[in-house]
Write a protein that holds these residues in place. Structure first.
Motif, mmCIF file in Angstrom:
data_model
loop_
_atom_site.group_PDB
_atom_site.id
_atom_site.type_symbol
_atom_site.label_atom_id
_atom_site.label_comp_id
_atom_site.label_asym_id
_atom_site.label_seq_id
_atom_site.Cartn_x
_atom_site.Cartn_y
_atom_site.Cartn_z
ATOM 1 N N PHE A 108 2.411 5.049 1.162
ATOM 2 C CA PHE A 108 1.438 4.210 1.842
ATOM 3 C C PHE A 108 0.433 3.703 0.826
ATOM 4 O O PHE A 108 0.257 4.286 -0.236
ATOM 5 C CB PHE A 108 0.765 4.868 3.051
ATOM 6 N N LYS A 109 -0.190 2.562 1.163
ATOM 7 C CA LYS A 109 -1.138 1.964 0.230
ATOM 8 C C LYS A 109 -2.302 1.355 0.993
ATOM 9 O O LYS A 109 -2.231 1.164 2.207
ATOM 10 C CB LYS A 109 -0.455 0.904 -0.617
ATOM 11 N N HIS A 110 -3.348 1.096 0.276
ATOM 12 C CA HIS A 110 -4.537 0.421 0.805
ATOM 13 C C HIS A 110 -5.199 1.178 1.954
ATOM 14 O O HIS A 110 -5.646 0.581 2.923
ATOM 15 C CB HIS A 110 -4.220 -1.005 1.236
ATOM 16 N N ILE A 111 -5.232 2.498 1.872
ATOM 17 C CA ILE A 111 -5.959 3.301 2.854
ATOM 18 C C ILE A 111 -7.424 3.335 2.415
ATOM 19 O O ILE A 111 -7.739 3.826 1.332
ATOM 20 C CB ILE A 111 -5.402 4.740 2.937
ATOM 21 N N HIS A 112 -8.312 2.783 3.228
ATOM 22 C CA HIS A 112 -9.731 2.761 2.876
ATOM 23 C C HIS A 112 -10.258 4.188 2.800
ATOM 24 O O HIS A 112 -9.996 5.004 3.688
ATOM 25 C CB HIS A 112 -10.525 1.962 3.911
ATOM 26 N N ALA A 113 -11.002 4.454 1.732
ATOM 27 C CA ALA A 113 -11.520 5.806 1.522
ATOM 28 C C ALA A 113 -12.783 5.750 0.675
ATOM 29 O O ALA A 113 -13.032 4.773 -0.026
ATOM 30 C CB ALA A 113 -10.473 6.666 0.814
#
Length: 110
Positions: free
Chosen positions: A12-17
């Motif tokens: 998965f990518k671009h998970i806001h954190a």
């Protein structure tokens, strides 16, 4: 994000954190591959260095409460004893995905 390693692929990518580091919560995005968890901060942060953790080096990943009361974080303990904390949405799903990727990585490596 930097180039992928040999036999590495993105789960998965671009998970806001937000990476909780000292006195700053550096905003950015998490990427999970079959070998690493990578945090890439936004360029507007004071601290703009990336952090990457090899899955095989993680000894524990668990839910964490920001300021001891807000249920929105994950805490990763590395084999070295280093602890890395992130604020994320949908932390249960992220924890499950990391554990699943780590198990797959362990199977491939052994």
């Amino acid at each position: 994000m930097e180039d992928l390693l040999q036999d590495e692929y993105v789960i998965f990518k671009h998970i806001h954190a937000n990476w909780l580091r000292r006195f700053e919560g550096a905003g950015g995005k998490l990427f999970l591959t079959n070998q690493r968890l990578i945090f890439v901060p936004h360029s507007l942060n004071i601290q703009t260095e990336w952090v990457q953790m090899e899955l095989w080096g993680m000894s524990k990943i668990e839910k964490h409460q920001t300021w001891g009361i807000i249920p929105n974080g994950i805490k990763i303990t590395m084999d070295s004893g280093e602890v890395v904390k992130f604020i994320v949405w949908n932390r249960s799903k992220i924890i499950r995905e990391v554990i699943c990727a780590k198990r797959t990585d362990d199977i491939i490596l052994n």
